[in-house]
Design an enzyme around this catalytic site. Structure first.
Site, PDB file in Angstrom:
ATOM      1  CE  LYS A   1      -4.365   0.889   2.240  1.00 64.16           C
ATOM      2  NZ  LYS A   1      -5.314   0.592   3.587  1.00 64.16           N
TER       3      LYS A   1
HETATM    4  O1  G3P Z   1      -7.788   1.323   5.240  1.00 64.87           O
HETATM    5  C1  G3P Z   1      -8.140   2.794   4.866  1.00 64.87           C
HETATM    6  C2  G3P Z   1      -9.635   3.156   5.025  1.00 64.87           C
HETATM    7  O2  G3P Z   1     -10.453   2.037   5.006  1.00 64.87           O
HETATM    8  C3  G3P Z   1      -9.555   3.910   6.343  1.00 64.87           C
HETATM    9  O3  G3P Z   1     -11.102   4.192   6.809  1.00 64.87           O
HETATM   10  O4  G3P Z   1     -12.677   4.768   8.454  1.00 64.87           O
HETATM   11  O5  G3P Z   1      -9.975   5.565   8.833  1.00 64.87           O
HETATM   12  O6  G3P Z   1     -11.651   6.440   7.251  1.00 64.87           O
HETATM   13  P1  G3P Z   1     -11.270   5.249   7.851  1.00 64.87           P
END
Ligand code: G3P
Length: 218
Positions: free
Chosen positions: A83
């Site tokens: 990533k």
């Molecule tokens: O892993 C990336 C993403 O899914 C993060 O989500 O909930 O931290 O905005 P969030």
């Protein structure tokens, strides 16, 4: 549609893997911090539980260090997807790794323009963050629709749209209607997908009526 789980909690990953519905895992530095675990041993353990893509994120932001970190991470297993952030240096790493046959997930995508660049850099996955756009009163799902449509225009764009930052089941349903390839969801939202009050009411009635028959199958 493929289902990835967005967590670094090994118990949650094992639990969902046992359903047979899990296609992959995504992690990020915040999720690793929350897990309290050592990063590399944890990714190794996740890779033993899940045979689909397991995203492991580089920690550096400059090209040279990201490239070295990626080399360490991709040695963990063939199904590790590196990533990288949606930056010029991140896409440079993406292009090199993709050319070398390593899966790459470009993260922190908030615009269709960024998604076009990631596809041109050969990303395996682009991760648009739906929830974080919604959080600032921008339409996260509109971005998914735009990217899916753009990618469909070009046969040579192989990048899969990985809907990230999911907050609720509607994000998943709408992303599926739009033809997004993959969602990555927190475990709590995946559990919500099973739920409907009429399922619970109907099941309770079937159980009660079956008891009235006095019969047993086993
Ligand atoms: O892993 C990336 C993403 O899914 C993060 O989500 O909930 O931290 O905005 P969030």
């Amino acid at each position: 549609m493929k289902f990835f789980i967005d967590t670094a909690d090994l118990d949650e990953i094992k639990d969902l893997a046992s359903t047979g519905l899990l296609d992959g895992v995504t992690t990020n530095p915040s999720l690793i911090a929350k897990s309290g675990r050592e990063f590399i041993p944890l990714i190794k353990e996740i890779c033993k539980v899940v045979s689909g893509p397991v995203s492991a994120e580089v920690a550096a932001t400059d090209y040279a260090t990201m490239r070295k970190e990626a080399d360490v991470l991709r040695k963990i297993a063939d199904h590790v997807a590196i990533k990288v952030p949606m930056t010029p240096d991140g896409l440079k790493v993406c292009k090199e790794l993709s050319d070398d046959g390593t899966m790459v997930n470009v993260t922190l995508c908030f615009s269709a323009a960024q998604a076009i660049l990631a596809a041109k850099a050969g990303a395996t996955f682009i991760s648009p963050f739906v929830g974080r756009l919604d959080d600032i009163s921008s339409d996260g799902l509109q971005l998914i629709s735009d990217i899916v449509r753009i990618y469909e225009n070009y046969d040579y764009f192989d990048t899969q749209v990985l809907v990230a930052s999911i907050r609720n089941p509607l994000h998943i349903i709408d992303a599926a209607k739009m033809g997004a390839h993959v969602i990555t969801s927190p475990p709590s939202v995946i559990r919500q997908l099973y739920k409907h009050p009429l399922t619970d009411i109907g099941l309770a009635a079937f159980v009660k009526d079956w008891e009235k028959t006095g019969q047993k199958i086993l």
